[in-house]
Write a protein that holds these residues in place. Sequence first.
Motif, PDB file in Angstrom:
ATOM      1  N   GLU A  63      35.869  24.438  37.637  1.00  0.00           N
ATOM      2  CA  GLU A  63      34.930  25.545  37.437  1.00  0.00           C
ATOM      3  C   GLU A  63      33.523  24.963  37.328  1.00  0.00           C
ATOM      4  N   GLU A  64      32.521  25.697  37.838  1.00  0.00           N
ATOM      5  CA  GLU A  64      31.133  25.250  37.732  1.00  0.00           C
ATOM      6  C   GLU A  64      30.614  25.468  36.313  1.00  0.00           C
ATOM      7  N   GLU A  65      29.589  24.706  35.938  1.00  0.00           N
ATOM      8  CA  GLU A  65      28.891  24.932  34.666  1.00  0.00           C
ATOM      9  C   GLU A  65      28.324  26.345  34.689  1.00  0.00           C
ATOM     10  N   TYR A  66      28.506  27.091  33.592  1.00  0.00           N
ATOM     11  CA  TYR A  66      28.077  28.495  33.471  1.00  0.00           C
ATOM     12  C   TYR A  66      28.753  29.378  34.511  1.00  0.00           C
ATOM     13  N   GLY A  67      29.815  28.897  35.069  1.00  0.00           N
ATOM     14  CA  GLY A  67      30.544  29.681  36.060  1.00  0.00           C
ATOM     15  C   GLY A  67      31.491  30.663  35.408  1.00  0.00           C
ATOM     16  N   ASN A  68      31.983  31.581  36.192  1.00  0.00           N
ATOM     17  CA  ASN A  68      32.879  32.611  35.684  1.00  0.00           C
ATOM     18  C   ASN A  68      34.191  32.665  36.448  1.00  0.00           C
ATOM     19  N   LYS A  69      34.377  31.753  37.395  1.00  0.00           N
ATOM     20  CA  LYS A  69      35.606  31.831  38.165  1.00  0.00           C
ATOM     21  C   LYS A  69      36.234  30.447  38.298  1.00  0.00           C
ATOM     22  N   LEU A  70      37.560  30.434  38.217  1.00  0.00           N
ATOM     23  CA  LEU A  70      38.326  29.226  38.492  1.00  0.00           C
ATOM     24  C   LEU A  70      38.615  29.172  39.990  1.00  0.00           C
ATOM     25  N   GLN A 106      50.590  30.052  47.436  1.00  0.00           N
ATOM     26  CA  GLN A 106      49.168  29.707  47.318  1.00  0.00           C
ATOM     27  C   GLN A 106      48.726  29.735  45.860  1.00  0.00           C
ATOM     28  N   GLY A 107      47.565  29.152  45.594  1.00  0.00           N
ATOM     29  CA  GLY A 107      46.989  29.260  44.270  1.00  0.00           C
ATOM     30  C   GLY A 107      46.284  30.598  44.110  1.00  0.00           C
ATOM     31  N   PRO A 108      46.047  31.035  42.881  1.00  0.00           N
ATOM     32  CA  PRO A 108      45.332  32.293  42.651  1.00  0.00           C
ATOM     33  C   PRO A 108      43.919  32.256  43.237  1.00  0.00           C
ATOM     34  N   GLN A 109      43.485  33.413  43.743  1.00  0.00           N
ATOM     35  CA  GLN A 109      42.113  33.568  44.264  1.00  0.00           C
ATOM     36  C   GLN A 109      41.378  34.575  43.400  1.00  0.00           C
ATOM     37  N   PHE A 110      40.152  34.222  43.024  1.00  0.00           N
ATOM     38  CA  PHE A 110      39.346  35.053  42.141  1.00  0.00           C
ATOM     39  C   PHE A 110      38.914  36.336  42.833  1.00  0.00           C
ATOM     40  N   ILE A 111      39.164  37.483  42.152  1.00  0.00           N
ATOM     41  CA  ILE A 111      38.714  38.773  42.691  1.00  0.00           C
ATOM     42  C   ILE A 111      37.394  39.161  42.043  1.00  0.00           C
ATOM     43  N   PHE A 112      37.402  39.332  40.713  1.00  0.00           N
ATOM     44  CA  PHE A 112      36.174  39.616  39.960  1.00  0.00           C
ATOM     45  C   PHE A 112      36.406  39.411  38.476  1.00  0.00           C
ATOM     46  N   GLN A 113      35.300  39.437  37.722  1.00  0.00           N
ATOM     47  CA  GLN A 113      35.334  39.280  36.277  1.00  0.00           C
ATOM     48  C   GLN A 113      34.538  40.404  35.614  1.00  0.00           C
ATOM     49  N   TYR A 114      35.068  40.901  34.497  1.00  0.00           N
ATOM     50  CA  TYR A 114      34.404  41.949  33.731  1.00  0.00           C
ATOM     51  C   TYR A 114      34.065  41.461  32.338  1.00  0.00           C
ATOM     52  N   GLY A 148      33.136  34.430  28.149  1.00  0.00           N
ATOM     53  CA  GLY A 148      33.894  33.956  29.302  1.00  0.00           C
ATOM     54  C   GLY A 148      33.417  32.700  29.982  1.00  0.00           C
ATOM     55  N   SER A 149      32.127  32.483  30.107  1.00  0.00           N
ATOM     56  CA  SER A 149      31.663  31.339  30.892  1.00  0.00           C
ATOM     57  C   SER A 149      32.192  30.034  30.318  1.00  0.00           C
ATOM     58  N   ASN A 150      32.942  29.329  31.167  1.00  0.00           N
ATOM     59  CA  ASN A 150      33.493  28.030  30.822  1.00  0.00           C
ATOM     60  C   ASN A 150      34.404  28.054  29.604  1.00  0.00           C
TER      61      ASN A 150
END
Lengths: 114, 111
Positions: B92-99, A41-49, A98-100
């Motif tokens: 990823e969404e604009e201003y998003g934090n997750k792929l 599977q592809g990676p699944q996002f858990i959380f971001q710090y 981090g964003s984008n």
Amino acid sequence: DAGVTQSPTHLIKTRGQQVTLRCSPKSGHDTVSWYQQALGQGPQFIFQYYEEEERQRGNFPDRFSGHQFPNYSSELNVNALLLGDSALYLCATSSGGGSNQPQHFGDGTRLSIL
Amino acid sequence: QKEVEQDPGPLSVPEGAIVSLNCTYSNSAFQYFMWYRQYSRKGPELLMYTYSSGNKEDGRFTAQVDKSSKYISLFIRDSQPSDSATYLCAPEEEYGNKLVFGAGTILRVKS
């Protein structure tokens, strides 16, 4: 220039135990994201710090928790391990909040639950 | 329906062929589109990073995004055996934090 480093590379645990995984970011990066990748599977996002705070969380239970330290390194903790938690756990880091921003991955910790 | 769909393959091609890898997605808020390459027992490696619709070229790789049809492509020219890996698209969404990753396409380039 060291990239993203994760430790340990491989870990074997039994059901019900607790585990802590570690991540050191690429030089210049201040944001850490954690992903779970099941086999095939592809990676699944858990959380971001970012700035030592959890900024966004994916669809994972509270058994998954994390921490970010002042030097931007991070830990992922998983409590009450289940067989289904067996996976490759990936850390990705980025700069500028981090964003984008491009996320760069480590080689992961392979967690096996018996 | 998954947010991001990829044909899992494996896709097997001879050395020197042009390879086309594709993804479709359902979330119209996606604005950034990444392609990663993952070798066995390694983490994903960033190949291409694009914003909105259009083409971007980097060496043998070209990324193409068509937001009107929610379709993402990665083309590899003059494919080499060293290109054999799993290729993951990750919008990823604009201003998003997750792929948000697709399941990946396994590519095998035969010499």
